[in-house]
Design a protein around this motif. Structure first.
Motif, mmCIF file in Angstrom:
data_model
loop_
_atom_site.group_PDB
_atom_site.id
_atom_site.type_symbol
_atom_site.label_atom_id
_atom_site.label_comp_id
_atom_site.label_asym_id
_atom_site.label_seq_id
_atom_site.Cartn_x
_atom_site.Cartn_y
_atom_site.Cartn_z
ATOM 1 N N SER A 1 45.594 93.212 -111.726
ATOM 2 C CA SER A 1 46.093 91.995 -111.125
ATOM 3 C C SER A 1 45.332 90.779 -111.685
ATOM 4 N N LYS A 2 44.029 90.955 -111.887
ATOM 5 C CA LYS A 2 43.214 89.849 -112.432
ATOM 6 C C LYS A 2 43.553 89.591 -113.906
ATOM 7 N N VAL A 3 43.559 90.671 -114.714
ATOM 8 C CA VAL A 3 43.759 90.459 -116.160
ATOM 9 C C VAL A 3 45.168 89.944 -116.468
ATOM 10 N N SER A 4 46.122 90.257 -115.572
ATOM 11 C CA SER A 4 47.499 89.852 -115.866
ATOM 12 C C SER A 4 47.697 88.342 -115.704
ATOM 13 N N CYS A 5 46.680 87.643 -115.212
ATOM 14 C CA CYS A 5 46.767 86.176 -115.110
ATOM 15 C C CYS A 5 46.318 85.504 -116.407
ATOM 16 N N VAL A 6 45.743 86.282 -117.320
ATOM 17 C CA VAL A 6 45.126 85.688 -118.517
ATOM 18 C C VAL A 6 46.153 85.595 -119.664
ATOM 19 N N ARG A 7 46.278 84.395 -120.204
ATOM 20 C CA ARG A 7 47.293 84.148 -121.231
ATOM 21 C C ARG A 7 47.199 85.112 -122.425
ATOM 22 N N ALA A 8 45.955 85.320 -122.924
ATOM 23 C CA ALA A 8 45.789 86.177 -124.112
ATOM 24 C C ALA A 8 46.259 87.603 -123.818
ATOM 25 N N VAL A 9 46.062 88.044 -122.587
ATOM 26 C CA VAL A 9 46.497 89.397 -122.205
ATOM 27 C C VAL A 9 48.025 89.437 -122.177
ATOM 28 N N ARG A 10 48.619 88.442 -121.526
ATOM 29 C CA ARG A 10 50.084 88.444 -121.401
ATOM 30 C C ARG A 10 50.745 88.349 -122.780
ATOM 31 N N GLU A 11 50.176 87.521 -123.656
ATOM 32 C CA GLU A 11 50.795 87.379 -124.978
ATOM 33 C C GLU A 11 50.741 88.712 -125.729
ATOM 34 N N ALA A 12 49.612 89.398 -125.641
ATOM 35 C CA ALA A 12 49.476 90.690 -126.340
ATOM 36 C C ALA A 12 50.438 91.721 -125.756
ATOM 37 N N MET A 13 50.585 91.724 -124.421
ATOM 38 C CA MET A 13 51.465 92.718 -123.790
ATOM 39 C C MET A 13 52.933 92.454 -124.124
ATOM 40 N N VAL A 14 53.323 91.178 -124.103
ATOM 41 C CA VAL A 14 54.726 90.846 -124.404
ATOM 42 C C VAL A 14 55.056 91.255 -125.840
ATOM 43 N N ARG A 15 54.117 90.998 -126.757
ATOM 44 C CA ARG A 15 54.328 91.387 -128.164
ATOM 45 C C ARG A 15 54.508 92.894 -128.264
ATOM 46 N N ALA A 16 53.607 93.631 -127.599
ATOM 47 C CA ALA A 16 53.653 95.099 -127.667
ATOM 48 C C ALA A 16 54.956 95.620 -127.054
ATOM 49 N N GLN A 17 55.395 94.991 -125.953
ATOM 50 C CA GLN A 17 56.633 95.454 -125.297
ATOM 51 C C GLN A 17 57.849 95.206 -126.183
ATOM 52 N N ARG A 18 57.866 94.065 -126.857
ATOM 53 C CA ARG A 18 58.999 93.787 -127.761
ATOM 54 C C ARG A 18 58.973 94.740 -128.951
ATOM 55 N N ASP A 19 57.776 95.103 -129.410
ATOM 56 C CA ASP A 19 57.663 96.057 -130.523
ATOM 57 C C ASP A 19 58.237 97.412 -130.124
ATOM 58 N N ILE A 20 57.899 97.847 -128.898
ATOM 59 C CA ILE A 20 58.387 99.152 -128.430
ATOM 60 C C ILE A 20 59.917 99.148 -128.358
ATOM 61 N N ALA A 21 60.487 97.996 -127.987
ATOM 62 C CA ALA A 21 61.943 97.916 -127.799
ATOM 63 C C ALA A 21 62.708 97.737 -129.106
ATOM 64 N N ARG A 22 61.987 97.422 -130.192
ATOM 65 C CA ARG A 22 62.684 97.091 -131.439
ATOM 66 C C ARG A 22 63.564 98.254 -131.904
ATOM 67 N N GLY A 23 64.837 97.975 -132.076
ATOM 68 C CA GLY A 23 65.759 98.961 -132.634
ATOM 69 C C GLY A 23 66.207 100.046 -131.668
ATOM 70 N N ARG A 24 65.929 99.899 -130.389
ATOM 71 C CA ARG A 24 66.381 100.910 -129.433
ATOM 72 C C ARG A 24 66.773 100.255 -128.104
ATOM 73 N N SER A 25 67.505 100.995 -127.306
ATOM 74 C CA SER A 25 67.879 100.505 -125.979
ATOM 75 C C SER A 25 66.778 100.861 -124.997
ATOM 76 N N VAL A 26 66.456 99.929 -124.131
ATOM 77 C CA VAL A 26 65.376 100.185 -123.165
ATOM 78 C C VAL A 26 65.670 99.574 -121.808
ATOM 79 N N VAL A 27 65.038 100.167 -120.805
ATOM 80 C CA VAL A 27 64.953 99.533 -119.500
ATOM 81 C C VAL A 27 63.461 99.379 -119.216
ATOM 82 N N MET A 28 63.051 98.161 -118.902
ATOM 83 C CA MET A 28 61.630 97.910 -118.622
ATOM 84 C C MET A 28 61.491 97.397 -117.208
#
Ligand code: DC
Length: 225
Positions: A100-127
């Motif tokens: 809950s604490k780390v999810s408020c930090v911009r650098a953490v959110r940016e890294a997670m969003v990037r990783a999530q988009r990478d996982i979704a690349r080229g496939r169908s997903v539900v997140m």
């Protein structure tokens, strides 16, 4: 199904997002990603490294050391932190608080969003998560905001703990639920909110089979239609 699909499930903690997301994944035969597990793994990393969770700069500075990997073993999502499978270790209360604490930090959110988009690349997903429909996939084909009253979410958590033989105080659990809602909704970066085009699923008085029926109607209208 030829067209790639992205489905965004958001909502507060304990609302039953993962059940809804898993129904989507099974029905539509697409990959399910629990994004909360990724924030939890970052929280665990910071705890293990003794990083001061009140210090945003310290969390950001430690981020380059986080090696996160999501794999699917027998169809089940496993989260690896620096090569170690931490899928069970991330479920403790201390890790929930750290996540809950780390999810408020911009650098953490940016890294997670990037990783999530990478996982979704080229496939169908539900997140499922807190910012999937607003930030990760603003163009998702189907967005659902799952919610229930804080009291019913606390009651579900209370029953879950009781079933595991870990009796907790209902008042404490309720206080915790409200506190987490406050943090999720009031952080500066990507606060939890329903995307304007998300459908609202308030399951306060709904059974799982009623939710399945509701979902089926949405699939017929938006995904399969
Ligand atoms: O859904 P969960 O309880 O496993 O999530 C753990 C924490 O991560 C929770 O405090 C909210 C945060 N989170 C987030 O900020 N954004 C997401 N997409 C998923 C989770």
């Amino acid at each position: 199904m030829n067209k790639l699909l992205s489905i965004a499930i958001d909502g507060p903690s304990g609302a039953g997002k993962s059940s809804v997301a898993q129904i989507c994944a099974r029905e539509l035969k697409i990959l399910y990603l629990d994004t909360g597990a990724m924030y939890r793994a970052v929280g665990l990393y910071m705890l293990r490294k003794g990083v001061d969770l009140e210090e945003e700069a310290a969390i950001s500075a430690a981020m380059p050391g986080v090696e996160l990997d999501v794999k699917y073993v027998d169809g089940e999502q496993r989260v690896f932190l620096c090569g170690e499978d931490v899928s069970c270790a991330i479920r403790g209360e201390d890790v929930s608080r750290a996540a809950s604490k780390v999810s408020c930090v911009r650098a953490v959110r940016e890294a997670m969003v990037r990783a999530q988009r990478d996982i979704a690349r080229g496939r169908s997903v539900v997140m499922d998560g807190r910012d999937i429909g607003t930030t990760v996939f603003p163009d998702a084909e189907l967005k659902i905001f799952v919610t229930a009253t804080p009291e019913i979410r606390a009651q579900r958590r209370f029953d879950e703990l009781k079933a595991k033989g870990q009796e907790g105080s209902f008042e404490e659990i309720l206080e915790n639920v409200k506190q987490r809602d406050y943090i999720d909704q009031n952080r500066e970066v990507s606060p939890l909110r329903k995307a304007d085009d998300a459908l609202l699923l308030d399951n306060t008085t709904m059974t799982i089979s009623q939710q399945k029926e509701w979902l089926q109607k949405q699939f017929d209208k938006t995904v399969k239609g």
